[in-house]
Design an enzyme around this catalytic site. Structure first.
Site, PDB file in Angstrom:
ATOM      1  N   LYS A 141      -4.973  -3.257  35.201  1.00 22.85           N
ATOM      2  CA  LYS A 141      -4.630  -4.456  34.440  1.00 22.85           C
ATOM      3  C   LYS A 141      -4.922  -5.701  35.275  1.00 22.85           C
ATOM      4  O   LYS A 141      -4.407  -5.865  36.382  1.00 22.85           O
ATOM      5  CB  LYS A 141      -3.150  -4.439  34.033  1.00 22.85           C
ATOM      6  N   ILE A 142      -5.750  -6.563  34.706  1.00 27.96           N
ATOM      7  CA  ILE A 142      -6.122  -7.830  35.332  1.00 27.96           C
ATOM      8  C   ILE A 142      -5.779  -8.952  34.361  1.00 27.96           C
ATOM      9  O   ILE A 142      -6.144  -8.875  33.185  1.00 27.96           O
ATOM     10  CB  ILE A 142      -7.623  -7.854  35.681  1.00 27.96           C
TER      11      ILE A 142
END
EC number: 2.2.1.2
Length: 375
Positions: A141-142
């Site tokens: 997750k970015i």
């Protein structure tokens, strides 16, 4: 007759669980959800891990004791605990991953939220987490911050599958889609197999209503009050319209022909914050094939108990949804201001949860170091 969760799946929505803990892993809760609740994926975030580890009772005591004996820092300990849980979840999800050709059966793990405004640090963290967990069904997750966008492209180009988080606006979703396509184009130029890459775009829903409703109540006119609880769905539905534009583009068609997988829309923040609203509002209102809805346990239970699921509640609503945003603008509610605030608050909330988790683990390590040799 199929239950609501089965109906949701049959209408093309993948159900993911927005929760993970050691207790859920060891107590069979995740296996039950996979077997009986149509769950085919899991998402996590810093707040979820703070709740799981800092408030997890004795579930992590043995690991924390061993980590204390090894003299690790709080940051090292947190990464050891979270990656271990994610790795275990990935293994439980592996049959789903194989059955769905890698589209579902996914588990997400977020980069350190303190790096949300640092491209290089975000990418370095993504590489480290991808290597540490070492499971093909992982999504890193970015955040969809301006600094996060180039990190998304770089991660995809390097063969790292990505869950893009903290998307609040339609324009930012378009930038996220562009970052994904850019990463795919770089990967293709480097000779990578595009079919091995997956990405989802996590679009936050309920927080839009929380902020917009507050402003509508301040306006207080009948026209304003009539718009309460309508901004979240309208915003998400128009984001899906933008998604359709992306997949119709020649740029995407060329990548798809080269084996790329579409970046699916993932609806998150789908628990209602206002008790006056139906607790399944952001599930029943966002049914559209090829999407994902990640549900906290209480929302999953609510949908299973009394969800009313109709096929495709998104396409065909675009004109009405645009009308909602237009009406908000006419009342002086600035869309760009709202979504910028929501992004700032979202990053801040995750940073706070992560810092609180580090403080809690540091206190546990300090206490356990003081009991060294007593076991």
């Amino acid at each position: 007759m199929a239950g609501p969760l089965r109906q949701l799946s049959e209408h093309g929505v993948s159900i993911w669980l927005d929760h993970l803990s050691r207790e859920r892993l060891t107590g069979g809760g995740l296996e039950t959800a996979l077997r009986d609740r149509e769950v085919v994926g899991v998402t996590t975030n810093p707040s979820i891990f703070h709740q799981a580890i800092a408030g997890g009772g004795s579930a992590y005591d043995t690991d924390l004791h061993d980590l204390a004996l090894r003299g690790v820092t709080a940051e090292e300990a947190v990464r050891a605990l979270t990656t271990a849980d994610v790795r275990s979840a990935a293994d439980l999800l592996r049959p789903v991953y194989q059955r769905t050709d890698g589209h579902d059966g996914r588990i997400s793990l977020e980069v350190d939220p303190r790096f949300a405004h640092d491209t290089d640090a975000t990418l370095a963290e993504a590489r480290h987490l991808w290597w540490t967990v070492d499971r093909p069904n992982l999504l890193i997750k970015i955040p969809a911050t301006p600094a996060g966008l180039p990190a998304i492209s770089a991660a995809i180009a390097e063969g790292i599958s990505v869950n893009v988080t903290l998307i609040f606006s339609i324009d930012r979703y378009r930038a996220v889609a562009d970052a994904y396509l850019t990463g795919l184009e770089r990967a293709l130029a480097d000779g990578r197999d595009l079919s091995t890459l997956e990405s989802v775009a996590s679009f936050f829903v309920s927080r839009m209503d929380t902020e917009v409703d507050r402003r509508l109540e301040e306006v207080g006119t009948p026209q304003a009050l009539d718009l309460l609880g309508r901004a979240g769905l309208a915003n998400a539905r128009l984001a899906y319209q933008a998604h359709e534009e992306v997949v119709r583009s020649q740029r995407w068609q060329a990548l798809q022909a080269a084996g790329a997988n579409v970046q699916r829309m993932l609806w998150t923040s789908t628990s209602t914050k206002n008790p006056a609203y139906p607790d399944t509002l952001y599930v029943s209102g966002l049914v559209v094939p090829g999407t994902i809805n990640t549900l906290p346990p209480q929302t999953l239970d609510a949908v299973a108990d009394h969800g009313e699921i109709q096929p495709d509640t998104v396409r065909g609503t675009y004109e009405q949804s645009a009308g909602v945003l237009s009406a908000l603008s006419e009342l002086g509610i600035d869309y760009d201001e709202v979504v910028a605030l929501l992004e700032e608050q979202g990053v801040g909330a995750f940073e706070k949860a992560w810092s609180s988790l580090l403080d809690s683990v540091e206190a546990s390590l300090t206490r356990l170091r003081g009991t060294r040799g007593t076991r």
